[in-house]
Design a protein around this motif. Structure first.
Motif, short mmCIF file in Angstrom:
data_model
loop_
_atom_site.label_atom_id
_atom_site.label_comp_id
_atom_site.label_asym_id
_atom_site.label_seq_id
_atom_site.Cartn_x
_atom_site.Cartn_y
_atom_site.Cartn_z
N UNK A 45 -63.79 -12.45 73.39
CA UNK A 45 -64.99 -11.69 73.02
C UNK A 45 -64.65 -10.51 72.11
N UNK A 46 -63.37 -10.23 71.92
CA UNK A 46 -62.99 -9.08 71.08
C UNK A 46 -63.32 -9.35 69.61
N UNK A 47 -64.03 -8.41 69.00
CA UNK A 47 -64.42 -8.57 67.60
C UNK A 47 -63.65 -7.68 66.65
N UNK A 48 -63.07 -8.29 65.66
CA UNK A 48 -62.52 -7.55 64.52
C UNK A 48 -62.57 -8.49 63.33
N UNK A 49 -62.45 -7.95 62.14
CA UNK A 49 -62.53 -8.80 60.96
C UNK A 49 -61.17 -8.89 60.27
N UNK A 50 -60.92 -10.04 59.68
CA UNK A 50 -59.72 -10.24 58.87
C UNK A 50 -59.92 -11.57 58.16
N UNK A 51 -59.21 -11.75 57.07
CA UNK A 51 -59.33 -13.03 56.38
C UNK A 51 -58.02 -13.38 55.67
N UNK A 52 -57.66 -12.59 54.67
CA UNK A 52 -56.58 -13.02 53.77
C UNK A 52 -55.18 -12.87 54.37
N UNK A 53 -55.02 -11.92 55.24
CA UNK A 53 -53.72 -11.57 55.84
C UNK A 53 -52.69 -11.14 54.79
N UNK A 54 -53.14 -10.79 53.60
CA UNK A 54 -52.21 -10.40 52.54
C UNK A 54 -52.66 -9.15 51.78
N UNK A 55 -53.39 -8.30 52.44
CA UNK A 55 -53.82 -7.04 51.81
C UNK A 55 -54.63 -7.28 50.53
N UNK A 56 -55.48 -8.30 50.58
CA UNK A 56 -56.30 -8.61 49.41
C UNK A 56 -57.79 -8.46 49.71
N UNK A 57 -58.20 -8.96 50.87
CA UNK A 57 -59.65 -8.98 51.13
C UNK A 57 -60.17 -7.63 51.62
N UNK A 58 -59.30 -6.81 52.18
CA UNK A 58 -59.71 -5.47 52.59
C UNK A 58 -60.53 -5.42 53.87
N UNK A 59 -60.51 -6.49 54.65
CA UNK A 59 -61.44 -6.51 55.79
C UNK A 59 -60.82 -6.07 57.12
N UNK A 60 -59.52 -5.78 57.16
CA UNK A 60 -58.88 -5.65 58.47
C UNK A 60 -58.47 -4.22 58.85
N UNK A 61 -59.02 -3.21 58.17
CA UNK A 61 -58.59 -1.84 58.46
C UNK A 61 -59.14 -1.34 59.79
N UNK A 62 -58.31 -0.64 60.53
CA UNK A 62 -58.69 -0.08 61.84
C UNK A 62 -58.03 1.29 62.01
N UNK A 63 -58.52 2.03 63.00
CA UNK A 63 -57.86 3.29 63.37
C UNK A 63 -56.88 3.00 64.50
N UNK A 64 -55.67 3.50 64.36
CA UNK A 64 -54.70 3.39 65.46
C UNK A 64 -54.17 4.78 65.76
N UNK A 65 -54.27 5.17 67.00
CA UNK A 65 -53.80 6.50 67.44
C UNK A 65 -54.22 7.61 66.48
N UNK A 66 -55.44 7.50 65.98
CA UNK A 66 -56.00 8.58 65.19
C UNK A 66 -55.90 8.43 63.68
N UNK A 67 -55.24 7.39 63.20
CA UNK A 67 -55.15 7.23 61.75
C UNK A 67 -55.52 5.82 61.32
N UNK A 68 -55.95 5.72 60.07
CA UNK A 68 -56.41 4.42 59.57
C UNK A 68 -55.25 3.62 58.97
#
Ligand code: SF4
Ligand code: SF4
Ligand code: FES
Lengths: 317, 296
Positions: A45-68
């Motif tokens: 049920x966990x939702x996050x977005x990703x597609x290209x896995x190669x830093x191209x589509x720009x869909x997978x950014x998240x905050x981790x321990x306070x930073x993006x």
């Protein structure tokens, strides 16, 4: 076996809460691997977005321990090493609305981007018959800004946006405006520049967060300096930001150093300063922090400094 | 051991933050660090001049660095984050780009100077760790700051952009904690440790920056800090001198004393708060310090 404790900020459309997962540590993985492991092996049920896995589509950014971070090109080991921990907290990007879990809403940002007219307004130099030829140099002007993958990392880290979502433009929008302003095929740079100026261009704090975290190393703060210069060349010099910058520029030319006593007056004018800065000035005077009678002397070598100003003018023309 | 540096004070040290000039010199003397102030240094541009003319901004800082090179020292030291960033930015640009360096030097020639690239630009915080050494610093501590809870407020420009600054990981720096702990102080964890003070836009973005100031004071207060310590006079000025203005936007009491890094060091070296000019701050820091440090 070593375990990573992952806390993820969940949002089901109504409520948000943190959920904890434990994942066996593996060397040499990415952040996206970690998220994918959780979804595939523990919680579909966990939702996050990703597609290209190669830093191209720009869909997978998240905050981790306070930073993006861009999840697919960020090494898990590096993040663990940075924060010296096996505990990671994931949150959706800041300064965006959230749809679900780590998934954010982009539509309002795209609407906002339209303000800067993110398209080429063709100049008269080109035509349907001959196209728009660019020299290599002209192309290089737009090469870096077109690297933007619209991942949102810069916006998530932006300190001005954090306190001024309505008024300020996301750094990636500023980048987009820049991209058209410097494009040799564009015939109307002021049409991109004017909205940039009107949307709080001078409120950028110079905090350097955007440029420090952009996964594509786009020189966002140099671009902001360029945008500001361009507005001043366009004649927009009668605002606080421009006047403040000119106060520094002129003080260095005249004396070599800043005159802090005069700075508010040069930036805001006498009347506005009298209306708003009196309590501030009084407390500064009381502590000896500003001395209205003390005028900085010219530094030794001021004539040499002025030669540098003359030279910079020559270089420009 | 005597370390010798060319010293770039920066404009605030001559007026609003004179206490930082005073405390830096006192601390350097006790530690045996020799600071040779550059004769005829100019303002670094304070992150504003490049908005008008990037080349000029590089040129004036090339001149500042060239003045240091003439002294034959290996490092130019500052006590201001933004000065450090401006000087290092100019240096990096020229060191990376031979054409730019040559172009700048054509101008500098008219002033009788040349930028060679032989001097490194550093900040007192880094120099203490890199050159002086924490062990040596510990040996000089006379009044361990036991019981004093400090909130280390780094400020952006000592960390970012990392390709210019790069002394430590900008996402989780530890240098301030290392120094504070060497002095015997206790470091509190608080959300705004790496926040932006907002100083560079306090005129055009007054409302937003006052909100930031309030949050930046409240966060360490709620974490139980006695004071904020910062390596940057601009952060100090924003958080201290504007604190009464920021207070107006907050119902809770945000009162938080803000001291400069050399003042914290000076206290541990046994120098009195008055000699360190701690009485020059808008928010009185002395009562909080007195409560915690014996001998103050
Ligand atoms: S430098 Fe300006 S645009 Fe970039 S993150 Fe800071 S405030 Fe935002
Ligand atoms: S400018 Fe950089 S950080 Fe911002 S959206 Fe584009 S790629 Fe991402
Ligand atoms: S998955 Fe496409 S950028 Fe990360």
């Amino acid at each position: 076996m070593e375990k990573i404790t992952v806390k993820i900020k969940r949002f089901d459309g109504r409520e948000s809460y943190y959920q904890k997962y434990e994942v066996p540590y593996e060397k040499g993985k990415t952040i996206l691997w970690l998220l994918t492991m959780i979804r595939e092996e523990q919680d579909p049920t966990l939702n996050f977005t990703s597609a290209c896995r190669h830093a191209i589509c720009g869909s997978c950014a998240v905050q981790i321990n306070g930073n993006a971070f861009l999840a697919c090109n960020t090494s898990l080991d590096e993040v663990l090493d940075t924060y010296k921990t096996m505990n990671l907290t994931f949150e959706p990007l800041k300064n965006f609305d959230v749809i679900k879990d780590l998934v954010i809403v982009w539509e309002p940002k795209m609407e906002k981007m339209e303000k800067v007219k993110p398209w080429i307004i063709p100049s008269e130099k080109g035509s349907n018959e001959h196209g728009f030829l660019q020299s290599e140099e002209e192309f290089h002007q737009i090469a870096a800004p077109t690297d933007c993958i619209l991942c949102g990392v810069c916006a998530s880290e932006c300190n001005q946006l954090a306190v001024n979502q309505e008024g300020y433009l996301e750094p990636f929008i500023l980048n987009r405006a820049y991209r058209y302003i410097v494009d040799s095929r564009d015939g109307s740079p002021q049409d991109h520049l004017q909205p940039v100026l009107e949307n709080d261009l001078w409120k950028c704090l110079h905090c350097m967060q955007c440029v420090s975290q952009c996964p594509k190393s786009i020189p966002l703060t140099d671009q902001i300096a360029y945008l500001r210069s361009s507005t001043m060349q366009m004649g927009a010099v009668n605002n606080q930001g421009a006047k403040h910058a000119y106060a520094f520029h002129d003080d260095v030319k005249n004396k070599g150093r800043l005159n802090e006593t005069m700075l508010p007056i040069k930036t805001d004018g006498l009347v506005q300063t009298a209306l708003t800065k009196i309590p501030f000035a009084l407390r500064m005077i009381k502590k000896g922090k500003i001395n209205p009678l003390h005028m900085p002397k010219q530094i030794s070598g001021i004539h040499e400094v002025r030669r540098l100003y003359e030279y910079a003018e020559e270089v420009k023309s | 051991m005597t370390l010798t540096y060319a010293f770039f004070p920066g404009c605030t040290l001559e007026s609003a933050a004179e206490e930082l000039m005073i405390s830096t010199k006192k601390v350097a003397a006790v530690l045996g660090i020799e600071l040779i102030e550059l004769d005829g240094w100019t303002c670094c541009g304070a992150s504003h001049i490049q908005d008008i003319d990037g080349f000029l901004s590089t040129s004036i800082n090339a001149r500042n660095i060239a003045l240091a090179e003439e002294l034959g020292v290996s490092k130019l030291i500052t006590v201001c984050n933004t000065c450090t960033l401006m000087l290092r930015t100019a240096k990096l640009k020229m060191d990376k780009n031979e054409n730019l360096k040559e172009k700048v030097n054509v101008g500098l020639e008219r002033t009788g100077l040349e930028y060679k690239g032989t001097v490194e630009v550093t900040h007192l915080l880094w120099a203490l760790l890199e050159d002086y050494g924490l062990e040596n610093l510990k040996k000089k501590v006379k009044v361990p700051l036991k019981g004093l809870k400090v909130a280390n407020f780094y400020g952006c420009h000592i960390l970012m952009p990392p390709d210019v600054m790069g002394f430590e990981n900008h996402r989780n720096p530890q240098s301030m904690e290392m120094v504070a702990e060497a002095l015997g102080a206790e470091c509190v964890e608080f959300d705004q440790r790496l926040a932006c003070c907002g100083f560079h836009a306090v005129f055009p973005a007054q409302k937003e920056v006052m909100t930031m100031t309030g949050i930046n004071c409240l966060s360490p207060k709620e974490a139980g800090a006695d004071c904020i310590v910062t390596p940057c006079p601009l952060c100090q000025m924003q958080l201290d001198a504007y604190q009464p203005d920021a207070q107006k936007g907050f119902d809770q009491d945000i009162t938080m004393p803000i001291i400069h890094l050399p003042q914290l060091i000076g206290l541990a070296l046994g120098i009195s708060p008055e000699e360190l000019a701690i009485d020059r701050h808008v928010v009185d820091a002395i009562p909080a310090l007195q409560r915690k440090i014996q001998a103050v």
